[in-house]
Design a protein around this motif. Structure first.
Motif, PDB file in Angstrom:
ATOM      1  N   GLU A  53       0.839  -1.198   0.000  1.00 51.21           N
ATOM      2  CA  GLU A  53       0.000   0.000   0.000  1.00 51.21           C
ATOM      3  C   GLU A  53       0.877   1.252   0.000  1.00 51.21           C
ATOM      4  O   GLU A  53       1.932   1.277   0.619  1.00 51.21           O
ATOM      5  CB  GLU A  53      -0.911   0.012   1.227  1.00 51.21           C
ATOM      6  N   PRO A  54       0.437   2.318  -0.680  1.00 47.98           N
ATOM      7  CA  PRO A  54       1.236   3.554  -0.705  1.00 47.98           C
ATOM      8  C   PRO A  54       1.407   4.133   0.698  1.00 47.98           C
ATOM      9  O   PRO A  54       0.523   4.029   1.543  1.00 47.98           O
ATOM     10  CB  PRO A  54       0.390   4.489  -1.588  1.00 47.98           C
ATOM     11  N   CYS A  55       2.578   4.728   0.936  1.00 46.57           N
ATOM     12  CA  CYS A  55       2.851   5.377   2.221  1.00 46.57           C
ATOM     13  C   CYS A  55       2.367   6.828   2.158  1.00 46.57           C
ATOM     14  O   CYS A  55       2.623   7.536   1.170  1.00 46.57           O
ATOM     15  CB  CYS A  55       4.333   5.348   2.532  1.00 46.57           C
ATOM     16  N   GLN A  56       1.696   7.258   3.203  1.00 45.77           N
ATOM     17  CA  GLN A  56       1.209   8.624   3.267  1.00 45.77           C
ATOM     18  C   GLN A  56       2.352   9.568   3.631  1.00 45.77           C
ATOM     19  O   GLN A  56       3.197   9.253   4.478  1.00 45.77           O
ATOM     20  CB  GLN A  56       0.090   8.745   4.302  1.00 45.77           C
ATOM     21  N   GLU A  57       2.378  10.740   3.000  1.00 49.06           N
ATOM     22  CA  GLU A  57       3.415  11.720   3.311  1.00 49.06           C
ATOM     23  C   GLU A  57       3.212  12.266   4.723  1.00 49.06           C
ATOM     24  O   GLU A  57       2.093  12.540   5.146  1.00 49.06           O
ATOM     25  CB  GLU A  57       3.399  12.864   2.303  1.00 49.06           C
ATOM     26  N   GLN A  58       4.319  12.423   5.461  1.00 47.83           N
ATOM     27  CA  GLN A  58       4.256  12.888   6.834  1.00 47.83           C
ATOM     28  C   GLN A  58       5.248  14.031   7.048  1.00 47.83           C
ATOM     29  O   GLN A  58       6.179  14.231   6.275  1.00 47.83           O
ATOM     30  CB  GLN A  58       4.562  11.734   7.801  1.00 47.83           C
ATOM     31  N   ASP A  59       5.041  14.768   8.148  1.00 44.30           N
ATOM     32  CA  ASP A  59       5.878  15.934   8.430  1.00 44.30           C
ATOM     33  C   ASP A  59       7.228  15.550   9.038  1.00 44.30           C
ATOM     34  O   ASP A  59       8.227  16.217   8.811  1.00 44.30           O
ATOM     35  CB  ASP A  59       5.149  16.890   9.383  1.00 44.30           C
ATOM     36  N   LYS A  60       7.270  14.497   9.828  1.00 47.56           N
ATOM     37  CA  LYS A  60       8.499  14.111  10.510  1.00 47.56           C
ATOM     38  C   LYS A  60       9.409  13.289   9.599  1.00 47.56           C
ATOM     39  O   LYS A  60       8.933  12.603   8.691  1.00 47.56           O
ATOM     40  CB  LYS A  60       8.167  13.311  11.770  1.00 47.56           C
ATOM     41  N   ALA A  61      10.710  13.350   9.893  1.00 46.91           N
ATOM     42  CA  ALA A  61      11.676  12.556   9.123  1.00 46.91           C
ATOM     43  C   ALA A  61      12.973  12.426   9.914  1.00 46.91           C
ATOM     44  O   ALA A  61      13.279  13.253  10.785  1.00 46.91           O
ATOM     45  CB  ALA A  61      11.957  13.208   7.766  1.00 46.91           C
ATOM     46  N   VAL A  62      13.732  11.410   9.607  1.00 49.06           N
ATOM     47  CA  VAL A  62      15.071  11.239  10.168  1.00 49.06           C
ATOM     48  C   VAL A  62      15.993  12.299   9.565  1.00 49.06           C
ATOM     49  O   VAL A  62      16.022  12.486   8.345  1.00 49.06           O
ATOM     50  CB  VAL A  62      15.606   9.825   9.869  1.00 49.06           C
ATOM     51  N   GLN A  63      16.724  13.006  10.403  1.00 49.41           N
ATOM     52  CA  GLN A  63      17.627  14.056   9.927  1.00 49.41           C
ATOM     53  C   GLN A  63      18.918  13.448   9.376  1.00 49.41           C
ATOM     54  O   GLN A  63      19.612  12.699  10.074  1.00 49.41           O
ATOM     55  CB  GLN A  63      17.975  15.013  11.061  1.00 49.41           C
ATOM     56  N   LEU A  64      19.242  13.785   8.121  1.00 49.79           N
ATOM     57  CA  LEU A  64      20.480  13.321   7.496  1.00 49.79           C
ATOM     58  C   LEU A  64      21.435  14.500   7.344  1.00 49.79           C
ATOM     59  O   LEU A  64      21.064  15.537   6.785  1.00 49.79           O
ATOM     60  CB  LEU A  64      20.198  12.711   6.126  1.00 49.79           C
ATOM     61  N   SER A  65      22.666  14.334   7.834  1.00 52.33           N
ATOM     62  CA  SER A  65      23.622  15.441   7.745  1.00 52.33           C
ATOM     63  C   SER A  65      25.050  14.909   7.770  1.00 52.33           C
ATOM     64  O   SER A  65      25.305  13.771   8.188  1.00 52.33           O
ATOM     65  CB  SER A  65      23.413  16.426   8.903  1.00 52.33           C
ATOM     66  N   HIS A  66      25.968  15.757   7.309  1.00 51.76           N
ATOM     67  CA  HIS A  66      27.390  15.429   7.285  1.00 51.76           C
ATOM     68  C   HIS A  66      27.630  14.093   6.561  1.00 51.76           C
ATOM     69  O   HIS A  66      28.117  13.124   7.125  1.00 51.76           O
ATOM     70  CB  HIS A  66      27.976  15.359   8.700  1.00 51.76           C
ATOM     71  N   VAL A  67      27.276  14.085   5.284  1.00 54.10           N
ATOM     72  CA  VAL A  67      27.477  12.897   4.442  1.00 54.10           C
ATOM     73  C   VAL A  67      28.468  13.267   3.342  1.00 54.10           C
ATOM     74  O   VAL A  67      28.258  14.247   2.618  1.00 54.10           O
ATOM     75  CB  VAL A  67      26.153  12.393   3.837  1.00 54.10           C
ATOM     76  N   LEU A  68      29.532  12.490   3.208  1.00 55.73           N
ATOM     77  CA  LEU A  68      30.576  12.758   2.226  1.00 55.73           C
ATOM     78  C   LEU A  68      30.589  11.679   1.155  1.00 55.73           C
ATOM     79  O   LEU A  68      30.586  10.481   1.468  1.00 55.73           O
ATOM     80  CB  LEU A  68      31.936  12.791   2.924  1.00 55.73           C
ATOM     81  N   TYR A  69      30.629  12.105  -0.108  1.00 55.31           N
ATOM     82  CA  TYR A  69      30.854  11.218  -1.248  1.00 55.31           C
ATOM     83  C   TYR A  69      32.154  11.675  -1.900  1.00 55.31           C
ATOM     84  O   TYR A  69      32.225  12.779  -2.461  1.00 55.31           O
ATOM     85  CB  TYR A  69      29.712  11.302  -2.251  1.00 55.31           C
ATOM     86  N   GLN A  70      33.203  10.850  -1.866  1.00 58.84           N
ATOM     87  CA  GLN A  70      34.517  11.265  -2.347  1.00 58.84           C
ATOM     88  C   GLN A  70      35.146  10.193  -3.234  1.00 58.84           C
ATOM     89  O   GLN A  70      35.190   9.020  -2.866  1.00 58.84           O
ATOM     90  CB  GLN A  70      35.434  11.542  -1.154  1.00 58.84           C
ATOM     91  N   ASN A  71      35.594  10.629  -4.412  1.00 56.51           N
ATOM     92  CA  ASN A  71      36.255   9.751  -5.374  1.00 56.51           C
ATOM     93  C   ASN A  71      35.380   8.534  -5.686  1.00 56.51           C
ATOM     94  O   ASN A  71      35.753   7.386  -5.458  1.00 56.51           O
ATOM     95  CB  ASN A  71      37.629   9.301  -4.868  1.00 56.51           C
ATOM     96  N   ILE A  72      34.209   8.815  -6.216  1.00 61.62           N
ATOM     97  CA  ILE A  72      33.277   7.773  -6.652  1.00 61.62           C
ATOM     98  C   ILE A  72      33.155   7.872  -8.169  1.00 61.62           C
ATOM     99  O   ILE A  72      32.751   8.909  -8.703  1.00 61.62           O
ATOM    100  CB  ILE A  72      31.906   7.929  -5.970  1.00 61.62           C
ATOM    101  N   ARG A  73      33.465   6.790  -8.855  1.00 59.57           N
ATOM    102  CA  ARG A  73      33.525   6.816 -10.316  1.00 59.57           C
ATOM    103  C   ARG A  73      32.962   5.530 -10.902  1.00 59.57           C
ATOM    104  O   ARG A  73      32.925   4.502 -10.232  1.00 59.57           O
ATOM    105  CB  ARG A  73      34.977   7.018 -10.788  1.00 59.57           C
ATOM    106  N   GLY A  74      32.543   5.623 -12.172  1.00 54.60           N
ATOM    107  CA  GLY A  74      32.069   4.429 -12.851  1.00 54.60           C
ATOM    108  C   GLY A  74      30.875   4.711 -13.725  1.00 54.60           C
ATOM    109  O   GLY A  74      30.680   5.833 -14.210  1.00 54.60           O
ATOM    110  N   THR A  75      30.036   3.678 -13.916  1.00 52.12           N
ATOM    111  CA  THR A  75      28.941   3.777 -14.872  1.00 52.12           C
ATOM    112  C   THR A  75      27.603   3.468 -14.216  1.00 52.12           C
ATOM    113  O   THR A  75      27.498   2.618 -13.334  1.00 52.12           O
ATOM    114  CB  THR A  75      29.165   2.808 -16.044  1.00 52.12           C
ATOM    115  N   SER A  76      26.595   4.154 -14.734  1.00 51.07           N
ATOM    116  CA  SER A  76      25.229   3.988 -14.251  1.00 51.07           C
ATOM    117  C   SER A  76      24.403   3.259 -15.299  1.00 51.07           C
ATOM    118  O   SER A  76      24.467   3.568 -16.494  1.00 51.07           O
ATOM    119  CB  SER A  76      24.605   5.360 -13.958  1.00 51.07           C
TER     120      SER A  76
END
Length: 440
Positions: free
Chosen positions: A362-385
């Motif tokens: 069943e579809p999830c209903q949109e809500q106001d609360k969420a887990v806070q995501l912060s200080h995320v680093l992506y470094q030297n990531i290469r390749g094909t999609s």
């Protein structure tokens, strides 16, 4: 001064040195929060635990003594390896090894079948489980009526080693075929399935040189464990086997996973709430769903994940690359996460943050609360999609992703042409090369 005084003084110095050298690690004080977690064991109990946040280890020279110890074979206690249930022999051998801090041996070139079993501690230090042969899951599902969630559990063992190059075979096909994720035939059955091997409440643990194959659900899980070193695992299951995560980490601190090859039907590695100080280094992943933080925040729960490093990984043909997934309505945080030096080969979603994760019919209903995501680093990531959208940041409208850093990220199309990035409700900084870039 008497002639004996220098000799006595020298003896006391040597004795003090031996006492000091016997200390293998130092742990900073323990801090606790009030977040509760319930974990079921084989006897039907629900053990109520709390998130525990441990300090870093300052010194860890060695966990296991090199002294000669006794070796105890399961065959000496009546294990037959003839297709019958060898559980009683394994229990007796375990009790003997556990009480002496000895080495329990599962002999080579033999296949032992076990019904669900728990190997309980506490044990004498340096107890070791050397599996050279194969341990297979009991084929009849009726054996799991008392506990549908576990096959093999190691419970409350400290200074413990699992090694040997042998195989844990979950014989999972019978369990998968009724899952709604495995078959289009109706009716289907998504009742709980057992994790193959669970380490619960273990400390100073090493798991090395082991093969995990065709788990009923997850292959190997670490729950509420502290100070774990994992290396040279081979974890395999078919690409269409449902929910067969390779390595699962929950409620655990100071986890070091290295030099392992994982290819399953779900996440190669999944790290969920309560996990702190997790290193994942030199991993080959594929097939599967990639390396994931989460899912977090299901059923409006509070999540805590901090200090995760994924360094030097190769992902091939996976449905995701490095992923953070959270449910709407959750709370808490995931922060200080680094994805570094990663190669993507024909990966469908190489970089993805999905704060609208919804793994239900069943579809999830949109809500106001969420887990806070912060200080995320992506470094030297290469390749094909394998898909046009190589980078997807689908962050919460009410709790945007903050301090997302991209340094030298280049993701091109597997089939030629261009790739794109979708970036919703994210505050990011890019340095060096960055392709594809977020649209204005």
């Amino acid at each position: 001064m008497s002639p004996q005084t220098p000799i006595i003084t020298l003896f006391m110095i040597l004795l003090a040195s031996l006492v000091l050298c016997n200390c293998s690690y130092i742990v900073e004080p323990l801090h606790q929060t009030n977040s509760e977690y319930y974990y079921p064991l084989h006897d039907g109990r629900l053990i109520k635990t709390k998130h525990q946040h441990f300090g870093h280890i300052n010194k860890l020279d060695t966990l296991f003594s090199s002294r000669s110890r006794g070796m105890i074979s399961v065959d000496d206690f009546g294990a037959k390896a003839d297709g019958s249930d060898d559980r009683e022999a394994f229990k007796k051998a375990w009790n003997e090894a556990c009480s002496k801090g000895a080495i329990l041996v599962v002999p080579k070139n033999r296949i032992y079948r076990l019904k669900p079993i728990t190997f309980s501690g506490p044990c004498q230090p340096n107890t070791t489980f050397m599996i050279y042969g194969t341990i297979e899951a009991w084929p009849q599902m009726s054996a799991y009526e008392e506990d549908r969630l576990h096959w093999i559990v190691f419970d409350s063992v400290t200074n413990f080693n699992v090694d040997g190059g042998g195989i844990f075979n979950g014989k999972g096909k019978k369990w998968w075929k009724n899952s709604c994720k495995f078959t289009n035939n109706l009716p289907c059955n998504d009742e709980p399935r057992p994790t193959a091997v669970t380490f619960y409440n273990c400390k100073n643990l090493r798991v090395k040189n082991i093969n995990f194959k065709d788990a009923q659900k997850m292959h190997v899980a670490f729950f509420r464990c502290f100070n774990v070193f994992v290396s040279n695992l081979v974890v395999t299951a078919p690409e269409n086997s449902p929910n067969t995560d390779g390595i699962h980490v929950a409620e655990s601190q100071n986890i070091d996973i290295r030099k392992s090859n994982i290819g399953t039907g779900d996440d190669c590695i999944s790290i969920i709430s309560g996990s702190k100080n997790v290193q994942v280094i030199d991993i080959t992943c594929g097939p599967g769903h990639g390396i994931s933080i989460g899912s977090l925040g299901a059923n409006n729960s509070e999540a805590e994940v901090v200090n995760v490093v994924v360094n030097r990984a190769t992902l091939t043909g996976t449905t995701n690359g490095v992923r953070i997934k959270t449910w709407q309505g959750g709370s808490g945080y995931a922060r200080n996460i680094k994805f570094m030096n990663i190669v993507m080969q024909n990966v469908t979603n190489p970089i993805i943050i999905d704060q609208y994760y919804c793994d239900q019919t069943e579809p999830c209903q949109e809500q106001d609360k969420a887990v806070q995501l912060s200080h995320v680093l992506y470094q030297n990531i290469r390749g094909t999609s394998a898909s046009t959208v190589a980078i997807k940041f689908a962050c919460s409208r009410t709790v945007p992703c903050r301090e997302i850093y991209l340094h030298d990220v280049i993701l091109e199309s597997q089939g030629g042409g261009g790739t794109t990035a979708t970036c919703e409700n994210v505050r990011y900084v890019n340095r060096g090369k960055f392709y594809p870039q977020c649209s204005p």
